[in-house]
Scaffold this active site. Sequence first.
Site, mmCIF file in Angstrom:
data_model
loop_
_atom_site.group_PDB
_atom_site.id
_atom_site.type_symbol
_atom_site.label_atom_id
_atom_site.label_comp_id
_atom_site.label_asym_id
_atom_site.label_seq_id
_atom_site.Cartn_x
_atom_site.Cartn_y
_atom_site.Cartn_z
ATOM 1 N N ASP A 1 0.878 -1.169 0.000
ATOM 2 C CA ASP A 1 0.000 0.000 0.000
ATOM 3 C C ASP A 1 0.916 1.220 0.000
ATOM 4 O O ASP A 1 2.132 1.101 -0.235
ATOM 5 C CB ASP A 1 -1.013 -0.028 1.160
ATOM 6 C CG ASP A 1 -0.376 0.178 2.530
ATOM 7 O OD1 ASP A 1 0.876 0.295 2.607
ATOM 8 O OD2 ASP A 1 -1.120 0.227 3.533
ATOM 9 N N HIS A 2 0.353 2.408 0.271
ATOM 10 C CA HIS A 2 1.160 3.635 0.234
ATOM 11 C C HIS A 2 2.287 3.595 1.268
ATOM 12 O O HIS A 2 3.365 4.151 1.034
ATOM 13 C CB HIS A 2 0.271 4.864 0.462
ATOM 14 C CG HIS A 2 -0.621 4.724 1.661
ATOM 15 N ND1 HIS A 2 -1.757 3.935 1.641
ATOM 16 C CD2 HIS A 2 -0.531 5.235 2.920
ATOM 17 C CE1 HIS A 2 -2.334 3.985 2.838
ATOM 18 N NE2 HIS A 2 -1.599 4.767 3.629
ATOM 19 N N CYS B 1 2.889 -3.408 3.948
ATOM 20 C CA CYS B 1 2.047 -2.274 4.361
ATOM 21 C C CYS B 1 2.769 -1.603 5.523
ATOM 22 O O CYS B 1 3.965 -1.864 5.730
ATOM 23 C CB CYS B 1 0.618 -2.706 4.691
ATOM 24 S SG CYS B 1 0.452 -3.863 6.059
ATOM 25 N N GLY B 2 2.097 -0.757 6.274
ATOM 26 C CA GLY B 2 2.795 -0.020 7.334
ATOM 27 C C GLY B 2 3.379 -0.942 8.395
ATOM 28 O O GLY B 2 4.558 -0.896 8.722
ATOM 29 N N THR B 3 2.515 -1.795 8.952
ATOM 30 C CA THR B 3 2.955 -2.739 9.981
ATOM 31 C C THR B 3 3.174 -4.145 9.447
ATOM 32 O O THR B 3 3.791 -4.971 10.119
ATOM 33 C CB THR B 3 1.878 -2.848 11.072
ATOM 34 O OG1 THR B 3 0.660 -3.286 10.436
ATOM 35 C CG2 THR B 3 1.641 -1.519 11.768
ATOM 36 N N GLY C 1 -2.006 -5.838 8.384
ATOM 37 C CA GLY C 1 -3.170 -5.871 7.481
ATOM 38 C C GLY C 1 -2.933 -6.803 6.308
ATOM 39 O O GLY C 1 -3.798 -7.623 5.960
ATOM 40 N N HIS D 1 10.222 -24.269 8.435
ATOM 41 C CA HIS D 1 9.150 -24.977 9.146
ATOM 42 C C HIS D 1 7.778 -24.801 8.496
ATOM 43 O O HIS D 1 6.946 -25.700 8.590
ATOM 44 C CB HIS D 1 9.059 -24.482 10.592
ATOM 45 C CG HIS D 1 10.244 -24.884 11.427
ATOM 46 N ND1 HIS D 1 10.231 -24.806 12.805
ATOM 47 C CD2 HIS D 1 11.472 -25.362 11.088
ATOM 48 C CE1 HIS D 1 11.407 -25.222 13.280
ATOM 49 N NE2 HIS D 1 12.178 -25.549 12.251
ATOM 50 N N ASN D 2 7.521 -23.619 7.930
ATOM 51 C CA ASN D 2 6.165 -23.317 7.450
ATOM 52 C C ASN D 2 6.056 -23.255 5.932
ATOM 53 O O ASN D 2 4.971 -23.031 5.405
ATOM 54 C CB ASN D 2 5.677 -21.980 8.027
ATOM 55 C CG ASN D 2 5.938 -21.841 9.510
ATOM 56 O OD1 ASN D 2 6.781 -21.053 9.931
ATOM 57 N ND2 ASN D 2 5.264 -22.618 10.316
ATOM 58 N N ARG E 1 6.817 0.564 7.708
ATOM 59 C CA ARG E 1 7.073 1.657 8.660
ATOM 60 C C ARG E 1 7.892 1.168 9.855
ATOM 61 O O ARG E 1 8.264 1.960 10.718
ATOM 62 C CB ARG E 1 5.752 2.244 9.163
ATOM 63 C CG ARG E 1 5.047 3.086 8.100
ATOM 64 C CD ARG E 1 3.712 3.608 8.618
ATOM 65 N NE ARG E 1 3.085 4.478 7.630
ATOM 66 C CZ ARG E 1 1.777 4.637 7.496
ATOM 67 N NH1 ARG E 1 0.933 3.971 8.281
ATOM 68 N NH2 ARG E 1 1.289 5.449 6.584
ATOM 69 N N HIS F 1 7.525 -31.295 9.448
ATOM 70 C CA HIS F 1 6.793 -30.058 9.152
ATOM 71 C C HIS F 1 5.771 -30.256 8.027
ATOM 72 O O HIS F 1 4.756 -29.575 7.984
ATOM 73 C CB HIS F 1 7.768 -28.941 8.776
ATOM 74 C CG HIS F 1 8.797 -28.709 9.835
ATOM 75 N ND1 HIS F 1 8.468 -28.252 11.095
ATOM 76 C CD2 HIS F 1 10.135 -28.911 9.847
ATOM 77 C CE1 HIS F 1 9.563 -28.169 11.832
ATOM 78 N NE2 HIS F 1 10.586 -28.566 11.099
#
Length: 155
Positions: free
Chosen positions: A8-9, A65-67, A70, A98-99, A109, A133
């Site tokens: 995103d922005h 995204c920022g964090t 989302g 593992h995943n 950010r 796994h």
Amino acid sequence: MVIAIGSDHAGVELKRELSAFLEKKGLDLIDAGPENPGPVDYPDYGEKVSLMVSSGRADRGILICGTGIGMSIVANKFPGIRAALCGEPVSARLSRQHNDSNILVLGGRLVGAVMALEILKTWLETPFEGGRHAGRLMKIQTIEEKVSRDELGQT
Ligand code: RB5
């Protein structure tokens, strides 16, 4: 390897920097956007990249995204997607070993470009370990199938 990338922005600048690295490395990159730093909604770009990976059009995806939260929520709604939000290289390595994570999510950010590049390099280079796994991933797939048939909670 075909890689789809989107943001995103709040992630567009980091997307540009990581895309330059991936192109220099000779990887086949699909940029799902956005092109500009104007405000957009992360679910729109999370959906584009997740669909590409879920459908097999891309082998792996990167979302920013920022964090990163989302984008993680969006990506993990899609069948076959194992999206991993990573803030340092150890999580990136373990998410592959593992995943078998197929989408890397970053908080634009929260992580700087140098750290993000280290995370990305680790994530690209680390193979899935399989073994015990693999059985756990099969269980995730079974849960996905139950959800899609609305059978969750039934034995
Ligand atoms: C956008 O302001 C921000 O909410 C978004 O980038 C992301 O951090 C959401 O999880």
